[in-house]
Write a protein that holds these residues in place. Structure first.
Motif, short mmCIF file in Angstrom:
data_model
loop_
_atom_site.label_atom_id
_atom_site.label_comp_id
_atom_site.label_asym_id
_atom_site.label_seq_id
_atom_site.Cartn_x
_atom_site.Cartn_y
_atom_site.Cartn_z
N ASN A 177 0.82 -1.22 0.00
CA ASN A 177 0.00 0.00 0.00
C ASN A 177 0.86 1.26 0.00
O ASN A 177 0.50 2.26 -0.63
CB ASN A 177 -0.96 0.00 1.19
CG ASN A 177 -2.23 -0.78 0.90
OD1 ASN A 177 -3.13 -0.30 0.22
ND2 ASN A 177 -2.30 -2.01 1.40
N LEU A 178 1.98 1.21 0.71
CA LEU A 178 2.90 2.36 0.70
C LEU A 178 3.53 2.51 -0.68
O LEU A 178 3.61 3.62 -1.22
CB LEU A 178 4.00 2.17 1.76
CG LEU A 178 4.87 3.41 2.02
CD1 LEU A 178 4.07 4.50 2.73
CD2 LEU A 178 6.10 3.04 2.86
N ARG A 182 -0.82 4.76 -1.65
CA ARG A 182 -2.14 4.90 -1.04
C ARG A 182 -2.09 5.54 0.35
O ARG A 182 -3.11 5.88 0.92
CB ARG A 182 -2.83 3.53 -0.94
CG ARG A 182 -3.14 2.91 -2.29
CD ARG A 182 -4.00 1.66 -2.18
NE ARG A 182 -4.02 0.96 -3.45
CZ ARG A 182 -3.32 -0.14 -3.72
NH1 ARG A 182 -2.56 -0.68 -2.79
NH2 ARG A 182 -3.39 -0.71 -4.91
N MET A 183 -0.87 5.64 0.90
CA MET A 183 -0.75 6.27 2.21
C MET A 183 0.64 6.88 2.37
O MET A 183 1.56 6.60 1.60
CB MET A 183 -1.02 5.25 3.32
CG MET A 183 -0.15 4.04 3.30
SD MET A 183 -0.95 2.73 4.24
CE MET A 183 0.37 1.51 4.29
N ASP A 184 0.75 7.75 3.37
CA ASP A 184 1.98 8.50 3.60
C ASP A 184 2.88 7.85 4.64
O ASP A 184 4.06 8.17 4.74
CB ASP A 184 1.63 9.92 4.04
CG ASP A 184 0.89 10.68 2.96
OD1 ASP A 184 1.53 11.06 1.97
OD2 ASP A 184 -0.34 10.86 3.09
N GLY A 185 2.31 6.96 5.42
CA GLY A 185 3.09 6.30 6.46
C GLY A 185 2.23 5.35 7.24
O GLY A 185 1.01 5.28 7.05
N TYR A 186 2.88 4.59 8.14
CA TYR A 186 2.14 3.61 8.94
C TYR A 186 2.92 3.23 10.18
O TYR A 186 4.12 3.47 10.28
CB TYR A 186 1.81 2.37 8.12
CG TYR A 186 2.99 1.65 7.48
CD1 TYR A 186 3.82 0.81 8.23
CD2 TYR A 186 3.24 1.75 6.12
CE1 TYR A 186 4.87 0.12 7.65
CE2 TYR A 186 4.29 1.06 5.52
CZ TYR A 186 5.11 0.25 6.29
OH TYR A 186 6.15 -0.43 5.71
N VAL A 197 12.01 -0.06 4.27
CA VAL A 197 13.33 0.60 4.23
C VAL A 197 14.24 -0.15 3.26
O VAL A 197 14.88 0.46 2.39
CB VAL A 197 13.96 0.66 5.64
CG1 VAL A 197 15.38 1.21 5.57
CG2 VAL A 197 13.10 1.52 6.57
N HIS A 198 14.27 -1.48 3.37
CA HIS A 198 15.12 -2.29 2.48
C HIS A 198 14.69 -2.18 1.02
O HIS A 198 15.52 -2.24 0.12
CB HIS A 198 15.10 -3.76 2.93
CG HIS A 198 15.89 -4.00 4.16
ND1 HIS A 198 15.72 -5.11 4.96
CD2 HIS A 198 16.86 -3.27 4.77
CE1 HIS A 198 16.56 -5.05 5.99
NE2 HIS A 198 17.25 -3.95 5.89
N ASP A 199 13.37 -2.01 0.81
CA ASP A 199 12.85 -1.88 -0.56
C ASP A 199 13.01 -0.46 -1.12
O ASP A 199 12.67 -0.21 -2.28
CB ASP A 199 11.37 -2.28 -0.62
CG ASP A 199 11.16 -3.78 -0.44
OD1 ASP A 199 12.17 -4.51 -0.26
OD2 ASP A 199 10.00 -4.24 -0.46
N GLY A 200 13.48 0.46 -0.28
CA GLY A 200 13.72 1.82 -0.74
C GLY A 200 12.46 2.67 -0.89
O GLY A 200 12.49 3.70 -1.57
N ILE A 201 11.37 2.26 -0.26
CA ILE A 201 10.12 3.02 -0.43
C ILE A 201 9.70 3.75 0.85
O ILE A 201 8.70 4.47 0.86
CB ILE A 201 8.96 2.12 -0.91
CG1 ILE A 201 8.70 0.98 0.10
CG2 ILE A 201 9.25 1.55 -2.29
CD1 ILE A 201 7.41 0.22 -0.16
N GLY A 202 10.48 3.56 1.93
CA GLY A 202 10.12 4.22 3.19
C GLY A 202 11.33 4.44 4.07
O GLY A 202 12.41 3.89 3.83
N VAL A 203 11.14 5.28 5.09
CA VAL A 203 12.18 5.53 6.09
C VAL A 203 11.57 5.34 7.48
O VAL A 203 10.37 5.56 7.67
CB VAL A 203 12.77 6.96 5.98
CG1 VAL A 203 13.43 7.17 4.63
CG2 VAL A 203 11.70 8.03 6.24
N THR A 204 12.38 4.93 8.43
CA THR A 204 11.92 4.79 9.81
C THR A 204 11.97 6.15 10.48
O THR A 204 13.05 6.71 10.67
CB THR A 204 12.79 3.79 10.59
OG1 THR A 204 12.75 2.52 9.93
CG2 THR A 204 12.29 3.63 12.02
N ALA A 205 10.80 6.68 10.82
CA ALA A 205 10.73 7.98 11.49
C ALA A 205 10.93 7.82 13.00
O ALA A 205 11.47 8.71 13.67
CB ALA A 205 9.39 8.64 11.22
#
Length: 371
Positions: A177-178, A182-186, A197-205
């Motif tokens: 979904n990220l 479809r969403m900005d975070g979870y 993070v490993h897939d390069g589509i998100g960061v740990t906030a």
């Protein structure tokens, strides 16, 4: 088997139900349940754990209610939501033990990160400077991730009820979904934060241990009816999982063995790594597992804060009913697991506010950002 253990699995203390069907979701923190079954810790106490991989927390809730599952790896906040009739049909629930501390995370999309939102403070700045609908996902409306996500946003001045939109998504569906925008975070349990993070589509906030150090995670939960009907079985189940948690926390090698095991398709179905020095704990000399009344009460204070509960419940009375400290203490005796000196504990959360289980009504009403 020690004399102490064998005394509990014979005669009148023998488990009333030997085969126990337990639901779990594909998350790293199901590890002690999986290993209790695979390594035979269950058989030491006269039971056999049958594992059932579930698709969502709503499914776990429904199957516990129908009796299709005897017990489950389940969200702390879900148990209290059902108990209070705000997370499904009201039903008496029983928290047998806490399964883990830490091991969840708040993930923000890479596109948000490119705009400068990499933590709570910078996210607040982006939301104010670039007005648009922002969507964040958790895993169940009254659940652990929902309450930690609400708390984290509010601690950074973001009103989770007015400034962003909240949606419910099962843990294994978060990453896709990220990726689809479809969403900005979870907020979710690992490995689904690290996978993004490993897939390069998100960061740990933030990790949830940043929000509340050594916070309660999943619990071993059942219905009050099951706990009342099968107390010996419940005690044996707690003891088996305590021994599995002790084994897990005994060495990094044991944790790696568990991670390799639960990465298989019929468990979590994704590769995992052990990276956070202050991450997931399964035992920690029993400090992880004791079902503190203050932990259960905290979720109710947040349900009240966000308007899920219309009135203050009898916080201590409800927690004393749900958290089955009686059964836990017997299982701790069986396994020589140390017990804390008090049923309440004190913690300082990310906003500097101390929660110690006293004055829950005042605490719930004390936040500037609330319903």
């Amino acid at each position: 088997m020690s004399d102490n253990m064998s005394a509990w699995v014979a005669g009148s203390d023998r488990p009333e139900k030997q085969v126990v069907r337990i639901g779990f979701l594909p998350l790293t923190d199901c590890g002690s349940l999986i290993m209790a079954s695979l390594l035979g810790f269950d058989e030491q106490f006269g039971i056999k754990i049958e594992l059932s991989r579930e698709a969502s927390w709503a499914s776990v809730r429904d199957k516990l209610g129908s009796g299709e599952l005897d017990a489950a790896h389940v969200l702390y906040g879900l148990m209290y939501g059902v108990q209070m009739g705000i997370g499904g049909q009201a039903r008496g629930m029983a928290v047998l033990m806490n399964l883990n501390h830490n091991g969840q995370a708040v993930t923000l999309s890479s596109s948000l990160a490119q705009q400068g939102a990499i933590d709570g403070t910078s996210l607040a700045g982006v939301i104010r400077s670039t007005p648009r609908p922002y969507t964040f996902a958790h895993t169940f409306p009254t659940g652990t991730h929902a309450m930690y996500l609400h708390y984290w946003l509010a601690a950074h001045g973001i009103d989770p009820l007015r400034e962003v939109r909240m949606v419910t998504v099962p843990p294994p569906q978060m990453v896709d979904n990220l990726r689809a925008g479809r969403m900005d975070g979870y907020c979710v349990g690992e490995p689904w934060g690290m996978t993004a993070v490993h897939d390069g589509i998100g960061v740990t906030a933030a990790t949830t241990q940043d929000i509340w150090p050594d916070h309660p995670g999943k619990v071993l939960g059942t219905t009050a009816d099951f706990a009342d009907k099968y107390p010996n079985t419940c005690r044996a189940l707690i003891a088996a999982v305590l021994e599995a948690g002790r084994w897990l926390d005994a060495s990094v090698e044991n944790k790696k063995t568990m991670l390799k095991t639960i990465s298989q398709p019929h468990y979590v179905k994704t590769a995992q790594a052990w990276e956070d020095q202050h991450g997931l704990q399964f035992y920690n000399s029993g400090a992880v597992n004791f079902p503190y009344l203050s932990d259960g009460m905290w979720f109710m204070t947040q349900h009240r804060r966000w308007g899920l509960l219309k009135d203050d419940p009898g916080y201590l009375a409800v927690a004393s009913k749900v958290n089955r400290i009686d059964l836990y203490k017997q299982a701790a005796e069986m396994t020589a697991t140390p017990l804390p000196s008090d049923v309440l504990r004190s913690s300082t959360l990310i906003d500097g506010v101390v929660w110690d289980g006293t004055e829950p009504e005042r605490y719930a009403a004390s936040f500037a950002i609330r319903k």
